[in-house]
Every structure is written in C-alpha cells, then in structure tokens.
Design a protein around this motif. Sequence first.
Motif, PDB file in Angstrom:
ATOM      1  N   ILE A   1       0.827  -1.219   0.000  1.00  0.00           N
ATOM      2  CA  ILE A   1       0.000   0.000   0.000  1.00  0.00           C
ATOM      3  C   ILE A   1       0.856   1.262   0.000  1.00  0.00           C
ATOM      4  O   ILE A   1       0.630   2.192  -0.794  1.00  0.00           O
ATOM      5  CB  ILE A   1      -0.960  -0.008   1.193  1.00  0.00           C
ATOM      6  CG1 ILE A   1      -2.013  -1.115   1.002  1.00  0.00           C
ATOM      7  CG2 ILE A   1      -1.656   1.353   1.344  1.00  0.00           C
ATOM      8  CD1 ILE A   1      -2.969  -1.261   2.148  1.00  0.00           C
ATOM      9  N   LEU A   2       1.854   1.313   0.874  1.00  0.00           N
ATOM     10  CA  LEU A   2       2.646   2.533   0.972  1.00  0.00           C
ATOM     11  C   LEU A   2       3.510   2.785  -0.262  1.00  0.00           C
ATOM     12  O   LEU A   2       3.732   3.938  -0.651  1.00  0.00           O
ATOM     13  CB  LEU A   2       3.514   2.491   2.232  1.00  0.00           C
ATOM     14  CG  LEU A   2       2.746   2.553   3.546  1.00  0.00           C
ATOM     15  CD1 LEU A   2       3.703   2.558   4.726  1.00  0.00           C
ATOM     16  CD2 LEU A   2       1.840   3.781   3.611  1.00  0.00           C
ATOM     17  N   ASN A   3       3.988   1.730  -0.893  1.00  0.00           N
ATOM     18  CA  ASN A   3       4.752   1.934  -2.133  1.00  0.00           C
ATOM     19  C   ASN A   3       3.866   2.469  -3.246  1.00  0.00           C
ATOM     20  O   ASN A   3       4.345   3.112  -4.174  1.00  0.00           O
ATOM     21  CB  ASN A   3       5.412   0.618  -2.577  1.00  0.00           C
ATOM     22  CG  ASN A   3       6.685   0.335  -1.804  1.00  0.00           C
ATOM     23  OD1 ASN A   3       7.366   1.257  -1.359  1.00  0.00           O
ATOM     24  ND2 ASN A   3       7.010  -0.928  -1.614  1.00  0.00           N
ATOM     25  N   GLY A   4       2.580   2.207  -3.133  1.00  0.00           N
ATOM     26  CA  GLY A   4       1.655   2.755  -4.113  1.00  0.00           C
ATOM     27  C   GLY A   4       1.177   4.163  -3.772  1.00  0.00           C
ATOM     28  O   GLY A   4       0.643   4.861  -4.617  1.00  0.00           O
ATOM     29  N   LEU A   5       1.381   4.562  -2.510  1.00  0.00           N
ATOM     30  CA  LEU A   5       0.874   5.863  -2.047  1.00  0.00           C
ATOM     31  C   LEU A   5       1.955   6.953  -1.958  1.00  0.00           C
ATOM     32  O   LEU A   5       1.654   8.136  -2.094  1.00  0.00           O
ATOM     33  CB  LEU A   5       0.231   5.712  -0.667  1.00  0.00           C
ATOM     34  CG  LEU A   5      -1.170   5.098  -0.607  1.00  0.00           C
ATOM     35  CD1 LEU A   5      -1.606   4.960   0.829  1.00  0.00           C
ATOM     36  CD2 LEU A   5      -2.159   5.945  -1.386  1.00  0.00           C
ATOM     37  N   ARG A   6       3.192   6.524  -1.717  1.00  0.00           N
ATOM     38  CA  ARG A   6       4.244   7.542  -1.529  1.00  0.00           C
ATOM     39  C   ARG A   6       4.428   8.382  -2.773  1.00  0.00           C
ATOM     40  O   ARG A   6       4.351   7.899  -3.892  1.00  0.00           O
ATOM     41  CB  ARG A   6       5.577   6.866  -1.189  1.00  0.00           C
ATOM     42  CG  ARG A   6       5.671   6.355   0.229  1.00  0.00           C
ATOM     43  CD  ARG A   6       7.117   5.999   0.561  1.00  0.00           C
ATOM     44  NE  ARG A   6       7.246   5.458   1.893  1.00  0.00           N
ATOM     45  CZ  ARG A   6       7.290   4.162   2.184  1.00  0.00           C
ATOM     46  NH1 ARG A   6       7.201   3.278   1.188  1.00  0.00           N
ATOM     47  NH2 ARG A   6       7.432   3.750   3.412  1.00  0.00           N
ATOM     48  N   VAL A   7       4.710   9.662  -2.555  1.00  0.00           N
ATOM     49  CA  VAL A   7       4.982  10.555  -3.670  1.00  0.00           C
ATOM     50  C   VAL A   7       6.330  10.182  -4.240  1.00  0.00           C
ATOM     51  O   VAL A   7       7.296  10.030  -3.502  1.00  0.00           O
ATOM     52  CB  VAL A   7       4.998  12.020  -3.194  1.00  0.00           C
ATOM     53  CG1 VAL A   7       5.471  12.923  -4.306  1.00  0.00           C
ATOM     54  CG2 VAL A   7       3.605  12.426  -2.723  1.00  0.00           C
TER      55      VAL A   7
END
Length: 214
Positions: free
Chosen positions: A208-214
């Motif tokens: 999830i975070l790898n898809g959300l980080r700018v």
Amino acid sequence: MAKADGAAPMTGAGRSEGPAREVLLQAASDLMIELGTPEVSLHAIARRAGVTAPLVKYYFGSKEGLLVALVERDTARSLAQLDELNAMAIDPLAKLKIHITGIVRTYSRYPYLVGLLNHLLRETQGEASERIKASFVTPLFDAQRRIIEAGVAAGQLRAIDPDQLYFIIVGACQYLFSSRVAFADIMGGKLSDASFARDFPATVLDVILNGLRV
C-alpha cells in the motif's frame, strides 16, 4: 429464572456484567474463529459456554444483542488506540503505518469481525445498526480519511480517494482472515502458522505505501 452462579444484577436493556456474560462472548468468538464464519447458532454458543440458550436473553436481550456486545468488546481496544493515534504529534505517513498495522492485527485477532459487522449492518435495524456505525465504523472511516488528507496536504502521499483506500485496506484484511479455514488445505497449512499472520501487516504496508508515496 434463577441467576447463574456469579451473575451480577442486570443493567440497562437486560444486560449484566457478570462472569457468565463474558463466558458467552468468548464462546461466540471461539466458535466463529474455529468455523471461519460469524454464522453461529445461539444453541452452539450456549453449548460451548456450558449454559442454556435462555441465558443469552437474560444477559443480552437477544442473539442480536450478544453479537453487538461482541463487536463492542472486540473493537474497544482498537478504538482506544485510534484516539491515541489521533493525538500523536507525528507525521501523516507514520500515522498511516501505525493505523494499517492496527487494522491488520485487529482482524488477525478477530478474523470474523468484518463479516460480523456486515451481518449486523445488513440484517439489523434501528438502534443496533446505528450503535455499530457510531461506535466503530464511522470513527475508523473518519480517522483514516483525516490521515490520508493530511498526508496528501503534506506532500507525503499522492492524491487518492480516502474512501477507496479504506476498502483496499479492510478488504485485504477481511479476505485473508475470513478465508483461513477455507484455504487452509490449499496452502499447505500456511494460513494456520502464527508467523503468517504476524508478518502479514508488513506485506500490506509495503504494497500500500509503495503505491501511495509521492
């Protein structure tokens, strides 16, 4: 009807805080985990608890009352932690990590919870349904929305619909833990391994975070 041993006086709508009440709640929880479904009969719960089915009405008013009380018991810790998280002076990305890990751990501990919530929200009417929404679903939904919006505003997260992300996160938790019984044999017992549930939060966070980080 005579009181069960150790039972305390009833309070409110047929409720009691006596030991037998907790035994019934734990029996319901154990059965739902073992069977992999929240669809457990009242008689099965009473039999596991070692009491008669009428005691459920004595303590909870109805089976619906027992299920609502079980949700409130199972989510109390998560809600307290959510309040603590909202008060933390940390950046939104750190809050999101803690939040996702907390959701995964809650559903790991109570794999029937999402199914039970859906059942209560779908099948019950009036007060019971509103209590569930007000006590757990809405606070969880609103807290995650605030975290995401703060992360986007801070430039830490790319723009994403917080409502869609809610279902991505909850959906990952729900499918894994509600499917452990059905998929146990297919995956060679991996889903029954405590390490799988322990490591799952890190995997969810990574994806999830790898898809959300700018």
